[in-house]
Design a protein around this motif. Structure first.
Motif, PDB file in Angstrom:
ATOM      1  N   LYS A  46       0.884  -1.116   0.247  1.00 11.76           N
ATOM      2  CA  LYS A  46      -0.062   0.119   0.057  1.00 11.76           C
ATOM      3  C   LYS A  46       0.949   1.394  -0.084  1.00 11.76           C
ATOM      4  CE  LYS A  46      -3.886  -2.189   2.243  1.00 11.76           C
ATOM      5  NZ  LYS A  46      -4.990  -2.067   3.593  1.00 11.76           N
ATOM      6  N   LEU A  47       1.919   1.188   0.765  1.00  5.81           N
ATOM      7  CA  LEU A  47       2.743   2.385   0.946  1.00  5.81           C
ATOM      8  C   LEU A  47       4.150   1.948   1.525  1.00  5.81           C
ATOM      9  CD1 LEU A  47       1.771   5.150   3.618  1.00  5.81           C
ATOM     10  CD2 LEU A  47       1.002   2.710   3.545  1.00  5.81           C
ATOM     11  N   ARG A  48       5.156   2.513   1.448  1.00  6.13           N
ATOM     12  CA  ARG A  48       6.328   2.373   1.958  1.00  6.13           C
ATOM     13  C   ARG A  48       6.401   3.300   3.237  1.00  6.13           C
ATOM     14  NH1 ARG A  48       9.964   4.699  -0.584  1.00  6.13           N
ATOM     15  NH2 ARG A  48       8.768   5.366  -2.452  1.00  6.13           N
ATOM     16  N   GLY A  49       7.455   2.892   4.139  1.00  8.70           N
ATOM     17  CA  GLY A  49       7.933   3.658   5.305  1.00  8.70           C
ATOM     18  C   GLY A  49       6.931   3.571   6.461  1.00  8.70           C
ATOM     19  N   VAL A  50       6.073   2.849   6.617  1.00 15.49           N
ATOM     20  CA  VAL A  50       5.449   2.481   7.849  1.00 15.49           C
ATOM     21  C   VAL A  50       5.656   1.025   8.353  1.00 15.49           C
ATOM     22  CG1 VAL A  50       3.247   3.786   7.271  1.00 15.49           C
ATOM     23  CG2 VAL A  50       3.211   1.458   6.519  1.00 15.49           C
ATOM     24  N   GLY A  51       5.605   0.822   9.781  1.00 16.34           N
ATOM     25  CA  GLY A  51       6.179  -0.388  10.351  1.00 16.34           C
ATOM     26  C   GLY A  51       5.596  -1.814   9.805  1.00 16.34           C
ATOM     27  N   TRP A  52       4.384  -1.656   9.486  1.00 18.04           N
ATOM     28  CA  TRP A  52       3.605  -2.807   8.885  1.00 18.04           C
ATOM     29  C   TRP A  52       4.214  -3.329   7.876  1.00 18.04           C
ATOM     30  CZ3 TRP A  52      -0.218  -5.373  11.247  1.00 18.04           C
ATOM     31  CH2 TRP A  52      -0.961  -6.535  10.341  1.00 18.04           C
ATOM     32  N   PHE A  53       4.517  -2.545   6.884  1.00 21.02           N
ATOM     33  CA  PHE A  53       5.185  -3.039   5.463  1.00 21.02           C
ATOM     34  C   PHE A  53       6.629  -3.064   5.582  1.00 21.02           C
ATOM     35  CE2 PHE A  53       1.124  -1.479   3.918  1.00 21.02           C
ATOM     36  CZ  PHE A  53       0.648  -2.713   3.477  1.00 21.02           C
ATOM     37  N   ASP A  54       7.265  -2.418   6.637  1.00 18.31           N
ATOM     38  CA  ASP A  54       8.568  -2.608   7.033  1.00 18.31           C
ATOM     39  C   ASP A  54       8.712  -4.139   7.399  1.00 18.31           C
ATOM     40  OD1 ASP A  54       9.316   0.022   6.481  1.00 18.31           O
ATOM     41  OD2 ASP A  54       9.587   0.560   8.297  1.00 18.31           O
ATOM     42  N   ARG A  55       7.811  -4.640   8.493  1.00 13.82           N
ATOM     43  CA  ARG A  55       7.836  -6.143   8.882  1.00 13.82           C
ATOM     44  C   ARG A  55       7.743  -6.923   7.638  1.00 13.82           C
ATOM     45  NH1 ARG A  55       9.718  -9.678  12.424  1.00 13.82           N
ATOM     46  NH2 ARG A  55       8.250 -11.322  12.772  1.00 13.82           N
ATOM     47  N   MET A  56       6.640  -6.780   6.805  1.00 15.22           N
ATOM     48  CA  MET A  56       6.423  -7.596   5.638  1.00 15.22           C
ATOM     49  C   MET A  56       7.547  -7.830   4.558  1.00 15.22           C
ATOM     50  SD  MET A  56       3.544  -7.361   2.803  1.00 15.22           S
ATOM     51  CE  MET A  56       2.018  -7.931   4.006  1.00 15.22           C
ATOM     52  N   ASN A  57       8.391  -6.602   4.847  1.00 19.98           N
ATOM     53  CA  ASN A  57       9.686  -6.599   3.948  1.00 19.98           C
ATOM     54  C   ASN A  57      10.890  -7.574   4.370  1.00 19.98           C
ATOM     55  OD1 ASN A  57      11.236  -5.909   1.416  1.00 19.98           O
ATOM     56  ND2 ASN A  57      12.172  -4.207   2.784  1.00 19.98           N
ATOM     57  N   GLN A  58      10.774  -7.739   5.774  1.00 20.21           N
ATOM     58  CA  GLN A  58      11.665  -8.615   6.274  1.00 20.21           C
ATOM     59  C   GLN A  58      11.475  -9.946   6.003  1.00 20.21           C
ATOM     60  OE1 GLN A  58      11.223  -8.065  10.645  1.00 20.21           O
ATOM     61  NE2 GLN A  58      11.876  -5.777  10.489  1.00 20.21           N
ATOM     62  N   GLY A  59      10.177 -10.484   6.090  1.00 15.42           N
ATOM     63  CA  GLY A  59       9.713 -11.484   5.632  1.00 15.42           C
ATOM     64  C   GLY A  59       9.948 -11.979   4.132  1.00 15.42           C
ATOM     65  N   ILE A  60       9.808 -10.933   3.269  1.00 17.75           N
ATOM     66  CA  ILE A  60      10.049 -11.071   1.838  1.00 17.75           C
ATOM     67  C   ILE A  60      11.661 -11.336   1.749  1.00 17.75           C
ATOM     68  CG2 ILE A  60      10.011 -10.085  -0.418  1.00 17.75           C
ATOM     69  CD1 ILE A  60       7.319  -8.826   0.651  1.00 17.75           C
ATOM     70  N   ASN A  61      12.470 -10.690   2.328  1.00 17.50           N
ATOM     71  CA  ASN A  61      13.876 -10.697   2.109  1.00 17.50           C
ATOM     72  C   ASN A  61      14.355 -11.987   2.954  1.00 17.50           C
ATOM     73  OD1 ASN A  61      14.143  -8.191   1.232  1.00 17.50           O
ATOM     74  ND2 ASN A  61      14.529  -7.185   3.256  1.00 17.50           N
ATOM     75  N   GLN A  62      13.561 -12.601   3.949  1.00 19.98           N
ATOM     76  CA  GLN A  62      13.913 -13.948   4.526  1.00 19.98           C
ATOM     77  C   GLN A  62      13.682 -14.903   3.485  1.00 19.98           C
ATOM     78  OE1 GLN A  62      12.088 -14.908   8.234  1.00 19.98           O
ATOM     79  NE2 GLN A  62      14.053 -15.547   8.801  1.00 19.98           N
ATOM     80  N   PHE A  63      12.486 -14.817   2.912  1.00 21.31           N
ATOM     81  CA  PHE A  63      12.056 -15.791   1.898  1.00 21.31           C
ATOM     82  C   PHE A  63      13.279 -15.777   0.369  1.00 21.31           C
ATOM     83  CE2 PHE A  63      10.078 -16.827  -2.213  1.00 21.31           C
ATOM     84  CZ  PHE A  63       9.044 -18.051  -1.643  1.00 21.31           C
ATOM     85  N   ALA A  64      13.705 -14.632   0.245  1.00 21.55           N
ATOM     86  CA  ALA A  64      14.605 -14.563  -0.922  1.00 21.55           C
ATOM     87  C   ALA A  64      16.016 -15.322  -0.396  1.00 21.55           C
ATOM     88  CB  ALA A  64      14.847 -13.016  -1.218  1.00 21.55           C
ATOM     89  N   GLN A  65      16.173 -15.005   0.768  1.00 20.07           N
ATOM     90  CA  GLN A  65      17.668 -15.614   1.250  1.00 20.07           C
ATOM     91  C   GLN A  65      17.427 -17.195   1.316  1.00 20.07           C
ATOM     92  OE1 GLN A  65      18.188 -13.713   5.001  1.00 20.07           O
ATOM     93  NE2 GLN A  65      18.657 -11.542   4.049  1.00 20.07           N
ATOM     94  N   GLN A  66      16.333 -17.815   1.779  1.00 21.28           N
ATOM     95  CA  GLN A  66      16.189 -19.280   2.072  1.00 21.28           C
ATOM     96  C   GLN A  66      15.830 -20.065   0.823  1.00 21.28           C
ATOM     97  OE1 GLN A  66      12.983 -18.932   4.690  1.00 21.28           O
ATOM     98  NE2 GLN A  66      14.184 -18.828   6.560  1.00 21.28           N
TER      99      GLN A  66
END
Length: 341
Positions: A46-66
């Motif tokens: 929906k938008l960047r720079g808020v805690g909700w989607f910062d957390r989602m980005n952590q999950g996506i980055n972890q998925f990419a690494q794994q």
């Protein structure tokens, strides 16, 4: 609960849907044998720079690494459907394997998502159970049940009577509207003494907007007792207004948010309880489904995504492509410290 992915979960992500039934349409730049390492998956939030989607980005980055997949997240600087459309149009030209989206307005995105599908790109949506031009929509839970659950908690706090107001990020945000409808339906069914003031109020995914509108409500309805927030920023904005007015002991504030956004208001009593599902796991669920679709696998009821709350997804009645997990949690001052996001 969501502190870190366990080794078992990591292995299940690497398995990438081995528990799923085979068959179903392929395409989208992939076949049944395609490796995640050959895939590019972009999540548009929906938008960047808020805690909700910062957390989602952590999950996506972890998925990419794994998995080795080229998984990433992008979004606009505000919650504008028009900006989401432009981002998706630009992505279509890049021909990724899949685009996953958390829409500000599912209806506004129908045309551009249809373009993506026509280009052979797999589409996964989240918080958009009414989306037609998607291959699959994944929700954290049944939205009507979630709304009813919030009302049960709000009604208990309010003593079963009084006026309340309901906030949504946008009137076009499908999940938000389903939550507040589920809450209102539950109030009408079980709590005759509870009355909602008007229709849903737009917070525009902006805590300052929710703050200002709460101040207006407090001035207009000095006897108001309850507030229900839908966007993560709603609860923080409402809580700020309640704290400044010194009404912590006279009001009940609840809704969807996360500790990093609403935690200080839980601590000082301006917010009584929040409800959420882990955005990191939701991001991984979207990406995992995208990989499975690209590999030609069918998404079916009782599918185990190997993620907490998504062990046996169910079809959403009346939704064209929707599936739901069972991933919500209740958090108040006592257990907020258990969640580090």
């Amino acid at each position: 609960m969501f502190k870190r992915m366990t080794a078992v979960t990591a292995l299940s992500v690497l398995a990438l849907g081995a528990a799923a039934c085979g068959g179903g349409g392929g395409g989208g730049g992939g076949g049944a044998s395609e490796s995640p390492k050959d895939m590019k998956i972009v999540t548009v939030v929906k938008l960047r720079g808020v805690g909700w989607f910062d957390r989602m980005n952590q999950g996506i980055n972890q998925f990419a690494q794994q998995t080795g997949a080229k998984a990433s997240m992008t979004g606009a600087d505000d919650a504008s459907p028009e900006k989401q459309i432009k981002i998706i149009q630009d992505l279509i030209a890049q021909r990724p394997t899949a685009i996953t989206v958390v829409p500000n307005s599912p209806e506004s995105l129908e045309g551009v998502l249809k373009q993506a599908q026509s280009a052979g790109i797999k589409v996964v949506t989240h918080e958009a159970s009414n989306q037609k031009n998607t291959d699959v929509d994944i929700e954290g839970f049944n939205n009507a049940d979630y709304g009813a659950h919030m009302m049960n908690n709000l009604a208990k706090c309010m003593g079963g009577k009084g006026k309340y107001a309901a906030f949504v990020g946008h009137l076009t945000a499908q999940s938000h509207m389903e939550w507040v409808k589920g809450a209102l339906d539950q109030a009408k069914k079980k709590y005759a003494g509870i009355q909602r003031i008007g229709g849903p109020i737009e917070g525009l995914e902006d805590a300052n907007v929710a703050y200002q509108k709460t101040k207006e409500l407090l001035a207009k309805y000095p006897d108001i007792k309850g507030f229900e927030g839908s966007a993560a920023t709603d609860v923080a904005g409402i809580g700020r207004a309640i704290q400044e007015a010194g009404l912590q002991d006279k009001t009940c504030v609840m809704g969807t948010s996360i500790p990093s956004i609403a935690g200080k208001y839980l601590d000082n009593g301006a917010v009584d309880k929040i409800f959420f599902w882990d955005p990191a796991l939701a991001g991984q669920a979207q990406d995992k489904l995208a990989v499975m679709l690209a590999q030609g696998k069918q998404i079916r009821p009782r599918l185990n995504l190997g993620l907490k709350g998504y062990e046996s997804i169910k079809r959403i009645p009346g939704s064209p492509h929707g599936f739901a997990g069972n991933a919500w949690v209740d958090v108040d001052k006592k257990n907020a410290s258990q969640y580090d996001f």
